[in-house]
Design a protein around this motif. Structure first.
Motif, PDB file in Angstrom:
ATOM      1  N   ASP A 114      -0.860  -5.191   3.803  1.00  0.00           N
ATOM      2  CA  ASP A 114      -0.918  -6.499   4.759  1.00  0.00           C
ATOM      3  C   ASP A 114       0.504  -7.123   4.199  1.00  0.00           C
ATOM      4  N   ALA A 115       0.660  -6.914   2.886  1.00  0.00           N
ATOM      5  CA  ALA A 115       1.982  -7.827   2.361  1.00  0.00           C
ATOM      6  C   ALA A 115       3.267  -6.978   3.020  1.00  0.00           C
ATOM      7  N   LYS A 116       3.187  -5.950   3.582  1.00  0.00           N
ATOM      8  CA  LYS A 116       4.150  -5.156   4.102  1.00  0.00           C
ATOM      9  C   LYS A 116       4.439  -5.258   5.418  1.00  0.00           C
ATOM     10  N   LYS A 117       3.408  -5.738   6.256  1.00  0.00           N
ATOM     11  CA  LYS A 117       3.310  -5.834   7.600  1.00  0.00           C
ATOM     12  C   LYS A 117       4.497  -6.117   8.302  1.00  0.00           C
ATOM     13  N   ASP A 118       5.709  -7.101   7.841  1.00  0.00           N
ATOM     14  CA  ASP A 118       6.777  -7.575   8.358  1.00  0.00           C
ATOM     15  C   ASP A 118       7.950  -6.823   8.022  1.00  0.00           C
ATOM     16  N   ASP A 119       7.743  -5.677   6.937  1.00  0.00           N
ATOM     17  CA  ASP A 119       8.902  -4.691   6.386  1.00  0.00           C
ATOM     18  C   ASP A 119       9.032  -3.563   7.542  1.00  0.00           C
ATOM     19  N   TYR A 120      10.147  -3.038   7.445  1.00  0.00           N
ATOM     20  CA  TYR A 120      10.431  -1.906   8.159  1.00  0.00           C
ATOM     21  C   TYR A 120       9.620  -0.522   7.534  1.00  0.00           C
ATOM     22  N   ALA A 121       9.002   0.224   8.140  1.00  0.00           N
ATOM     23  CA  ALA A 121       8.269   1.340   7.752  1.00  0.00           C
ATOM     24  C   ALA A 121       9.212   2.008   7.092  1.00  0.00           C
ATOM     25  N   ALA A 122      10.495   2.251   7.186  1.00  0.00           N
ATOM     26  CA  ALA A 122      11.431   3.082   6.471  1.00  0.00           C
ATOM     27  C   ALA A 122      11.455   2.492   5.012  1.00  0.00           C
ATOM     28  N   SER A 123      11.267   1.381   4.811  1.00  0.00           N
ATOM     29  CA  SER A 123      11.490   0.686   3.432  1.00  0.00           C
ATOM     30  C   SER A 123      10.059   1.131   2.524  1.00  0.00           C
ATOM     31  N   LEU A 124       9.033   1.761   3.118  1.00  0.00           N
ATOM     32  CA  LEU A 124       7.695   1.941   2.140  1.00  0.00           C
ATOM     33  C   LEU A 124       7.937   3.451   1.489  1.00  0.00           C
ATOM     34  N   SER A 125       7.151   3.376   0.489  1.00  0.00           N
ATOM     35  CA  SER A 125       7.402   4.770  -0.353  1.00  0.00           C
ATOM     36  C   SER A 125       6.482   5.964   0.351  1.00  0.00           C
ATOM     37  N   GLY A 126       6.776   7.134  -0.017  1.00  0.00           N
ATOM     38  CA  GLY A 126       6.189   8.206   0.511  1.00  0.00           C
ATOM     39  C   GLY A 126       4.591   7.881   0.588  1.00  0.00           C
ATOM     40  N   GLY A 127       3.922   7.447  -0.491  1.00  0.00           N
ATOM     41  CA  GLY A 127       2.642   7.354  -0.397  1.00  0.00           C
ATOM     42  C   GLY A 127       2.230   6.096   0.414  1.00  0.00           C
ATOM     43  N   GLN A 128       2.888   5.089   0.484  1.00  0.00           N
ATOM     44  CA  GLN A 128       2.533   3.941   1.619  1.00  0.00           C
ATOM     45  C   GLN A 128       2.552   4.532   3.027  1.00  0.00           C
ATOM     46  N   ARG A 129       3.527   5.350   2.945  1.00  0.00           N
ATOM     47  CA  ARG A 129       3.685   5.818   4.630  1.00  0.00           C
ATOM     48  C   ARG A 129       2.387   6.647   4.964  1.00  0.00           C
TER      49      ARG A 129
END
Length: 304
Positions: free
Chosen positions: A170-185
């Motif tokens: 939820d803290a990443k909801k406004d972040d671009y998906a490209a910024s997530l780590s492999g596990g978060q993706r």
């Protein structure tokens, strides 16, 4: 995942899944997915040649086998991402042959991929909203009239935020998906799959490339899918994970189903041992395949 890592929520194993002795193609008490004579060739190579297989409902089934066994190709065929040369298969009593992937998804059969398919230039929230089905605003003319779909859009956002909170994104909801780590993706892809309220979730190597810190979270979420009444079919190479969370195991080798059974018993099946160990005695293995074979040897030793 290390051999001493186990799900934080010990799963209740589902029993009474099959009728008769466990063997390739064994009849299930209540199958949700049934495939017959599914064959796929590429030139002179037969990638998949499955005579008959049934996936039990409300259970976690692992599809395992050495590299090149045809597991992902079989996934692609069942979900409409590829077409077989021959064969029929049905989901919840409805035939799926020649049904395109997007319609398969609408029917309640959702899959994830070994290489995640999140849209990197969209936010995490926008990726989630893409997973909701039956959106009125997707119609060109209705899109011009926001009052027809604004309430639906709000409900989808609330549902997406609830899922992101459960998956701790939820803290990443406004972040671009490209910024997530492999596990978060991986977590995002699983959460997005739940936006469509699926009946059967098919996960292609959910632990591949995942940081060990997120492995436990993914394991717990897979168990939660079953607890929520969904059926899970997953491809995985981590045999320790398979033994701890799977209710049933199907083993493929050279495109065929060579064994089925309880995860503890199937590890000692001679066909399984041969599939993992026999074909490698005279060949050089890559690092990843060596790890899989080593893990299989350890599990066989443990069971004995």
């Amino acid at each position: 995942m290390s051999s001493d890592t186990v799900p934080s929520k010990r799963p209740e194993k589902t029993t009474g899944l099959h009728v008769g002795d466990p063997a390739p193609g064994v009849k299930k008490v209540d199958p949700i997915l049934v495939a017959d004579h599914v064959k796929r060739t590429f030139g002179g190579l037969t990638a998949v040649d499955v005579e008959h297989v049934e996936i039990p409902r409300n259970a976690i089934t692992a599809l395992i086998g050495p590299n090149g066994a045809g597991k992902t190709t079989f996934f692609n065929l069942l979900t409409g991402f590829d077409r077989p040369d021959t064969g029929t298969w049905e989901f919840d009593g409805r035939p799926l042959a020649h049904v395109p992937a997007y319609r398969v998804a609408r029917m309640g059969l959702i899959r994830t991929f070994q290489l995640t398919k999140s849209l990197g230039l969209l936010t995490v929230m926008d990726n989630m909203k893409l997973g909701a089905k039956g959106q009125s605003g997707e119609n060109f003319f209705r899109a011009l009239l926001p009052f027809l779909w604004s309430g639906e859009e709000k409900a989808n956002e609330e549902k997406a935020l609830d899922l992101l909170t459960r998956f701790k994104l939820d803290a990443k909801k406004d972040d671009y998906a490209a910024s997530l780590s492999g596990g978060q993706r991986k977590l995002l892809e699983m959460a997005r799959a739940l936006m469509s309220d699926p009946t059967l979730v098919m996960l292609d190597e959910p632990m591949a490339g995942v940081n060990p810190a997120l492995t436990q979270s993914l394991l717990d979420h897979i168990l939660d899918l079953k607890a929520q009444g969904m059926t899970v079919l997953f491809v995985e190479h981590d045999m320790h994970m398979v033994r701890h969370i799977a209710d049933w195991v199907i083993v493929m080798a050279e495109g065929r189903v060579v064994a089925e059974g309880d995860p503890h018993e199937v590890m000692q099946n001679p066909a399984v041992i041969d599939a993992y160990l026999g074909s490698h005695h005279d060949s050089d293995l890559g690092e990843t395949e060596t790890e899989h074979v080593t893990a299989m040897k350890e599990l066989i030793d443990d069971e004995q």
